[in-house]
Design an enzyme around this catalytic site. Structure first.
Site, mmCIF file in Angstrom:
data_model
loop_
_atom_site.group_PDB
_atom_site.id
_atom_site.type_symbol
_atom_site.label_atom_id
_atom_site.label_comp_id
_atom_site.label_asym_id
_atom_site.label_seq_id
_atom_site.Cartn_x
_atom_site.Cartn_y
_atom_site.Cartn_z
ATOM 1 N N LYS A 54 0.720 -1.375 -0.087
ATOM 2 C CA LYS A 54 -0.144 0.066 0.118
ATOM 3 C C LYS A 54 0.737 1.325 0.007
ATOM 4 C CE LYS A 54 -1.441 1.787 4.166
ATOM 5 N NZ LYS A 54 -1.435 3.227 4.180
ATOM 6 N N ASN A 55 1.957 1.256 0.900
ATOM 7 C CA ASN A 55 2.581 2.589 1.051
ATOM 8 C C ASN A 55 3.621 2.715 -0.088
ATOM 9 O OD1 ASN A 55 1.816 2.932 3.357
ATOM 10 N ND2 ASN A 55 3.271 2.072 4.606
ATOM 11 N N CYS A 79 -5.119 8.260 10.029
ATOM 12 C CA CYS A 79 -5.130 7.611 11.456
ATOM 13 C C CYS A 79 -5.095 8.801 12.552
ATOM 14 C CB CYS A 79 -4.181 6.557 11.714
ATOM 15 S SG CYS A 79 -4.511 5.084 10.607
ATOM 16 N N ARG A 133 1.255 14.914 12.642
ATOM 17 C CA ARG A 133 1.925 14.582 11.213
ATOM 18 C C ARG A 133 1.798 15.764 10.435
ATOM 19 N NH1 ARG A 133 0.295 8.599 9.464
ATOM 20 N NH2 ARG A 133 -1.634 9.269 9.635
ATOM 21 N N ASP A 139 5.263 1.058 12.210
ATOM 22 C CA ASP A 139 4.124 0.385 11.751
ATOM 23 C C ASP A 139 3.744 -1.009 12.058
ATOM 24 O OD1 ASP A 139 2.725 2.583 10.418
ATOM 25 O OD2 ASP A 139 3.175 2.091 8.386
ATOM 26 N N ARG A 186 -8.310 -0.242 5.378
ATOM 27 C CA ARG A 186 -7.354 0.897 4.774
ATOM 28 C C ARG A 186 -6.144 -0.016 4.237
ATOM 29 N NH1 ARG A 186 -5.805 4.544 8.240
ATOM 30 N NH2 ARG A 186 -4.757 5.595 6.480
#
Length: 420
Positions: free
Chosen positions: A22-23, A119, A124, A308, A400
């Protein structure tokens, strides 16, 4: 609202094939705005964040088609008119949406992008993104929750040293600098494998990007791009999550479709904890590991231990004989899973950015609530080893970032189902 029901104490065995990252996919999709040529992306994980990014690109004018069976995305932006806006309705649940800022600025000289969501694990801020884009010549202001950016004469290469390491800012500026006039030097960059997957994609497309060192990049701006076919790398965090699942309650669980050289830090720490593994270059067997040892670790930018995987690692620490410690150095509000794990019988004390985990503890099933993406999967892991049944609320967080999580676990003998 959907929930997950997990019945614990079932030994995991079999094979889990890891999906695309995903990233890695999200910044590549954002970078597709740069080109009018055909783009074929393979091994794309069809998780909620990726689907949201595709919807955002369609809204802006991209011709994008998803093949859910082949896990491919085809993009052709030839002769397409683009809206230069990324609305709040798309960006509110997906922080990566802000990365379209660099693409729009580079190609069209103008962008209006909502401040991001995602999230609730910390502020951030996007200040490092904006610092880098300003150094390339963009004029930027923030008003009514939106970033307004303009570069009427286009972006120009510059020497940029990021004040701190930021994955998103590194990606945004790399993408923008690919179309800037002249040469850009980036220093103090993030160096995650997903960023190198992005630069590989851009180079295939016709960009001129080279890594001069671990955290230094040279980008020579280009004027046109080529057709490109590109395979997204494997998801390191999904791989780490299932490796930890195997360490918790596995017996010869195979994790395949990976490149273990990108998991060196995680493997080293897990071996120190007593996790038994057979490792090849593209798969890992997790063997029965009854004696888990306590450990002290801290989260850091790559190649350090990833933030993560912090929540998942805390679950493993509950099985260690002794007191473990984990220090969260990336986000200031990323221990929200701790109260839920304590409700299941864990003994975790948090002080600032430190969590102390006493083990071994037998967890008991309970009804719990997910607060963010990685916290949600930590509760699934806890449910796998808990007595009786665990019910996890707000699993939309999970969707997600994890593709076919229940299916993959069920194939390995877990008892997990979705309640509608």
């Amino acid at each position: 609202m959907q929930k997950l029901k997990v019945k614990g104490k079932n030994i995991l065995s079999g094979e889990i094939k890891i999906s695309g990252s995903k990233n890695a996919t999200l910044p590549i999709l954002a970078a597709s705005i740069l080109s009018e040529k055909k783009i074929d992306l393979k091994r794309v994980p069809l998780v909620k964040d990726v689907v949201t990014m595709c919807h955002l690109l369609k809204y802006m004018g991209s011709n994008i088609k998803i093949n859910s069976q082949k896990k491919n995305i085809l993009i052709n932006n030839k002769n397409k008119k683009f809206k230069k806006i990324a609305p709040y309705s798309f960006v509110k649940t997906m922080r990566a949406g802000v990365i379209v800022l660099g693409s729009l600025l580079a190609r069209f000289g103008k962008a209006k992008v909502s401040l991001p969501g995602g999230c609730a694990i910390g502020t951030r801020p996007v200040d490092i993104h904006l610092y880098g884009l300003k150094r390339l010549g963009a004029k930027i202001k923030i008003k009514n929750g939106y970033i307004f950016a303009e570069a009427k004469k286009g972006l120009t290469g510059a020497q940029i040293r990021f004040p701190s390491i930021s994955v998103g800012a590194t990606e945004n500026v790399i993408i923008a600098a690919s179309l800037a006039k002249g040469i850009t030097y980036l220093k103090n960059c993030a160096c995650e494998p997903e960023i190198k997957n992005l630069t590989d994609f851009l180079n295939k497309m016709g960009a001129n990007i080279s890594w001069l060192g671990k955290r230094e990049i040279k980008i020579i701006g280009c004027k046109k791009f080529n057709h490109v076919s590109h395979q997204v790398m494997f998801d390191r965090i999904e791989a780490g999550t299932f490796i930890i699942a195997g360490a918790l309650i596995g017996k010869k669980l195979k994790i395949s479709g990976i490149q273990t050289r990108f998991l060196n830090t995680e493997i080293k720490i897990l071996r120190k904890m007593g996790v038994r593994m057979q490792i090849s270059k593209d798969y890992i067997y997790i063997l029965h590991s009854p004696k888990i040892k306590p450990v002290k670790i801290k989260t850091e930018p790559y190649p350090g231990f990833p933030t993560d995987l912090q929540a998942q690692m805390i679950v493993l620490m509950t099985k260690a004989k002794g007191k473990s410690q984990i220090k969260e150095n990336i986000f200031e509000n990323r221990f929200m899973h701790v109260p839920e794990l304590n409700r299941m019988g864990a003994k975790i004390n948090t002080l600032g950015n430190l969590s102390y985990v006493e083990g071994p503890q037998n967890l008991n099933g309970a009804e719990v609530m997910a607060t963010d993406l990685r916290a949600s999967v930590s509760l699934v892991l806890a449910g796998l080893i808990a007595n009786n049944q665990t019910v996890i609320n707000r699993v939309y967080h999970l969707d997600r970032g994890y593709e076919d999580l229940e299916k993959k676990l069920r194939q390995c003998k877990a008892k997990i189902s979705r309640i509608f």
